[in-house]
Design an enzyme around this catalytic site. Structure first.
Site, PDB file in Angstrom:
ATOM      1  N   ALA A  68      55.741  42.154  37.634  1.00  0.00           N
ATOM      2  CA  ALA A  68      56.119  42.513  36.271  1.00  0.00           C
ATOM      3  C   ALA A  68      57.482  43.189  36.349  1.00  0.00           C
ATOM      4  O   ALA A  68      57.889  43.672  37.407  1.00  0.00           O
ATOM      5  CB  ALA A  68      55.079  43.468  35.696  1.00  0.00           C
ATOM      6  N   GLY A 107      52.378  41.051  39.431  1.00  0.00           N
ATOM      7  CA  GLY A 107      52.221  40.035  38.394  1.00  0.00           C
ATOM      8  C   GLY A 107      52.560  38.638  38.903  1.00  0.00           C
ATOM      9  O   GLY A 107      52.029  37.643  38.398  1.00  0.00           O
ATOM     10  N   GLU A 110      49.567  37.408  40.444  1.00  0.00           N
ATOM     11  CA  GLU A 110      48.570  37.186  39.376  1.00  0.00           C
ATOM     12  C   GLU A 110      48.817  35.856  38.667  1.00  0.00           C
ATOM     13  O   GLU A 110      47.870  35.141  38.325  1.00  0.00           O
ATOM     14  CB  GLU A 110      48.600  38.359  38.393  1.00  0.00           C
ATOM     15  N   GLU A 130      50.686  47.165  43.372  1.00  0.00           N
ATOM     16  CA  GLU A 130      50.782  48.046  42.201  1.00  0.00           C
ATOM     17  C   GLU A 130      50.446  49.508  42.504  1.00  0.00           C
ATOM     18  O   GLU A 130      51.055  50.416  41.935  1.00  0.00           O
ATOM     19  CB  GLU A 130      49.870  47.536  41.077  1.00  0.00           C
TER      20      GLU A 130
END
Ligand code: 3HC
Length: 655
Positions: A68, A107, A110, A130
């Protein structure tokens, strides 16, 4: 192939009926709002266009997706949200594959986990790091990874933030294949062979079963290490949840936890640390400076520090020439270095091949003239000005004209050492922290006359050693020991003012330090600081506040843990409050007429932070430290300041 563009960062081309979507958001293809919107638009196109039989996602440059966009955290969220993009990929009617060409982190992984197929280049690194930012994965990572690897392996990866290779990912079932140099063709072939009517949707898989014992052990290992940080424990909870609730319940709980943690102080602090680390590499004036070439590193002195530096240099791929005063000492030095390598093999950090390779690059000799081959010589000899200046004068006549001379002094003035040489511009300080092959921090001391390319070389070298280099100007103790002295002084003032050492230690340990200051002093030994205080006695301002307690401990032969007595007693090695010390403190207070006052844990932490900040501000105003965040990193990486609090300068600013 015809090119299509879906946003500034997302383009695509149709190849053999497959839409190859490329994420191009330099430097690491982070999932910014533009990337998310572009991906959604690409999926819209793939959904509607009958010529598209499937989709391959890949990244431009060296990353698939770095995660992210951390810069967006703390700002109002912008649609489409990442979990929606991820869910859409997983539910997509046509097959979607990830061609993972570089890092797939957070992310990024993911997104890949939601794809129906995953093929990675051999050099790819994958992970959900994270927790290192004080958060948990927020787009399905805890729920989907667990469905592929099982609970214990997912706990290990997510709660440790462990990054793994493509080969390990294949073994764990996270990816379907590792390609050679033909990632895209492999991914295309793979997806063309995929049956669109029976796509493997990760979220619909059931979690592989394991014994409770294995899971409990993985969880316990994490919780033991987490020391007050919330994210690792939350990661464990969410991974365990994946095995007991539906995907949608798991995702909802994951998102709720992600948002709560993202907005926490802990996450703000760790984000500060993340960006602070990236800022250290940017040194004013060095942007266009080319470093010198380093292949061979000379190390004078192969004691505790020198042998650690040697291992670090060998790990960095350099040839190492260690120098000792005589043949016996050289043999011992070599043994010490090899023993450290052997220890790394025993603990599984190094394999036998890696050990052999390192040993083949190592020479330890009593013949200093061999340093003529070195591109940089690092001295790690006794911290005495006469010893070091004499050594540098000798080295000056041995090493080649472009070679760099680095001093590992902790407290001496490297400008004085440099001035004793014919070429002071080639002298730089490299202040390693012990054990040098383990500790990440390296203070790079920019001396008065250090040439810019010498400084640039030192920074490049530090990076290749896997260190975190922080540039410091010249001052006694550089950045770290200057701040640590202020911390030590304030802790002793507080003892005199009424706080017991054990109260101060308890407050700091509850704050997140692995050990409070007095326990640290005892562990390091009290005699070195005592010797320094005695040296400084003649020049000390007699009107300045001075606490005698540490001197009295030393006078009583209490040098810390190794003598079994220091600020504490250590019966059977256990740290214990000693009434004798309590009495010594009472006497010292009484001599100054101090009436002890009680301290809360918060007052203790506040006073220590303030003392560090005052000293830090002074270093900044004198130009010794370039930025407050550099001071934070020094204290976090060298002195146990909790990263989850962001360092003293950051933490004090938040209070
Ligand atoms: N968001 C925004 N910027 C990022 C970023 C990210 N995720 N990752 C890296 N950057 C920026 C850095 O700040 C730096 O910027 P600068 O040049 O302006 O200083 C630049 O990218 C290059 O970074 P590095 O110097 O670290 O480059 P390296 O090549 O050494 O390393 C990397 C690349 C391995 C990707 C490393 O940057 C990294 O580890 N990044 C963070 C990865 C991460 O933690 N991802 C998870 C994010 S949280 C998340 O995904 C939540 C999700 O679950 C919802």
């Amino acid at each position: 192939m015809s090119a299509l563009r879906f946003s500034d960062t997302i383009s695509a081309a149709l190849a053999e009926g497959i839409l190859v979507v490329t994420i191009d958001n330099a430097p690491v293809n982070a999932l910014s709002a533009d990337v998310r919107a572009g991906l959604m638009a690409a999926l819209d196109h793939a959904e509607k266009d009958g010529n598209v039989a499937g989709v391959v996602l890949t990244g431009a440059g060296n990353s698939f997706i770095g995660g992210a966009d951390i810069k967006e955290f703390g700002k109002p969220p912008v649609e489409p949200h990442l979990p929606d993009v991820v869910s859409r990929i997983e539910a997509f009617a046509k097959p979607v594959a990830a061609a993972i060409n570089g890092v797939a982190l957070g992310g990024g992984l993911e997104v890949a986990l939601a794809c129906h197929r995953r093929v990675a280049a051999p050099t790819t690194k994958l992970g959900l790091p994270e927790v290192k930012l004080g958060i948990v994965p927020g787009a399905g990572g805890t729920q989907r990874l667990t469905r592929l690897t099982g609970v214990a392996a997912a706990i290990d990866m997510i709660a440790n933030g462990r990054i793994i290779s493509a080969v390990e990912a294949l073994k764990l079932g996270i990816i379907d294949g590792v390609s050679g140099d033909t990632l895209l063709p492999d991914a295309l072939a793979d997806i063309k062979a995929t049956n669109a009517s029976s796509l493997r949707r990760t979220g619909l898989l059931s979690v592989p079963s394991e014994t409770l014992e294995v899971i409990d052990k993985a969880a316990a290992d994490i919780l033991r290490k987490a020391r007050g940080q919330r994210a690792p424990a939350e990661a464990v909870r969410l991974v365990r949840l994946a095995a007991t609730v539906s995907l949608s319940e798991g995702l909802t709980e994951e998102r709720r936890t992600f948002i709560a943690l993202r907005d926490s102080e802990e996450a703000a602090s760790l984000r500060h640390v993340f960006f602070a680390e990236r800022a250290t590499g940017k040194v004013e004036g060095l942007e266009a400076v080319a470093p010198r070439k380093i292949e061979t590193i000379g190390i004078v002195g192969t004691g505790l520090m020198g042998s650690g530096i040697a291992v670090s240099a060998l790990n960095g791929g350099y040839r190492v020439i260690g120098v000792e005063q005589n043949v016996e000492a050289a043999a011992k030095g070599r043994d010490r270095i090899v023993a450290l390598l052997d220890k790394a093999v025993q603990s599984g950090r190094l394999d036998a091949c890696g050990r052999e390779d390192r040993v083949s690059r190592l020479t330890v000799t009593a013949d200093m003239r061999q340093l003529a081959q070195a591109d940089i010589v690092i001295e790690a000899v006794f911290d005495d000005l006469a010893v070091k200046t004499e050594l540098f004068q000798r080295l000056d006549t041995i090493v080649h004209a472009d070679a760099i001379l680095a001093t590992n002094t902790s407290y001496l003035d490297p400008d004085l050492i440099a001035a004793a040489t014919a070429r002071p511009e080639r002298v730089v300080g490299l202040h390693f922290f012990s054990p040098a092959h383990i500790m990440r921090l390296l203070e790079v001391v920019n001396c008065k006359k250090t040439a810019p390319d010498v400084l640039a070389t030192a920074l490049g070298l530090a990076k290749r050693l896997g260190k975190l280099p922080i540039v410091s100007g010249v001052t006694e103790g550089f950045i770290g020991n200057t701040i640590f002295s202020a911390y030590r002084r304030e802790a002793e003032y507080m003892v005199e003012d009424g706080a017991a050492p054990q109260e101060i230690d308890a407050a700091l340990e509850a704050y997140g330090f692995p050990m409070g200051p007095f326990a640290v002093f005892d562990m390091a030994g009290l005699e070195i600081a005592w010797a320094r205080r005695k040296r400084q006695a003649a020049t000390r301002d007699p009107s300045a506040r001075y606490v005698v307690i540490a001197d009295r401990l030393c006078e009583a032969g209490r040098f810390g843990q190794k003598t079994g007595l220091g600020w504490y007693a250590y019966p059977e090695g256990k740290r214990t409050v000693d009434p004798t010390v309590t009495e010594m403190i009472d006497v010292a207070r009484a001599e100054k007429g101090i009436v002890p006052k009680p301290f809360t844990a918060d007052e203790i932490v506040s006073r220590l932070l303030k003392a560090m900040v005052v000293e830090g501000d002074a270093l900044l105003s004198r130009g010794i430290a370039a930025r407050a965040s550099d001071i934070d990193l020094v204290m976090i990486n060298g002195y146990g300041f909790p990263a989850s609090k962001g360092g003293p300068m950051f933490a004090a600013g938040r209070r």
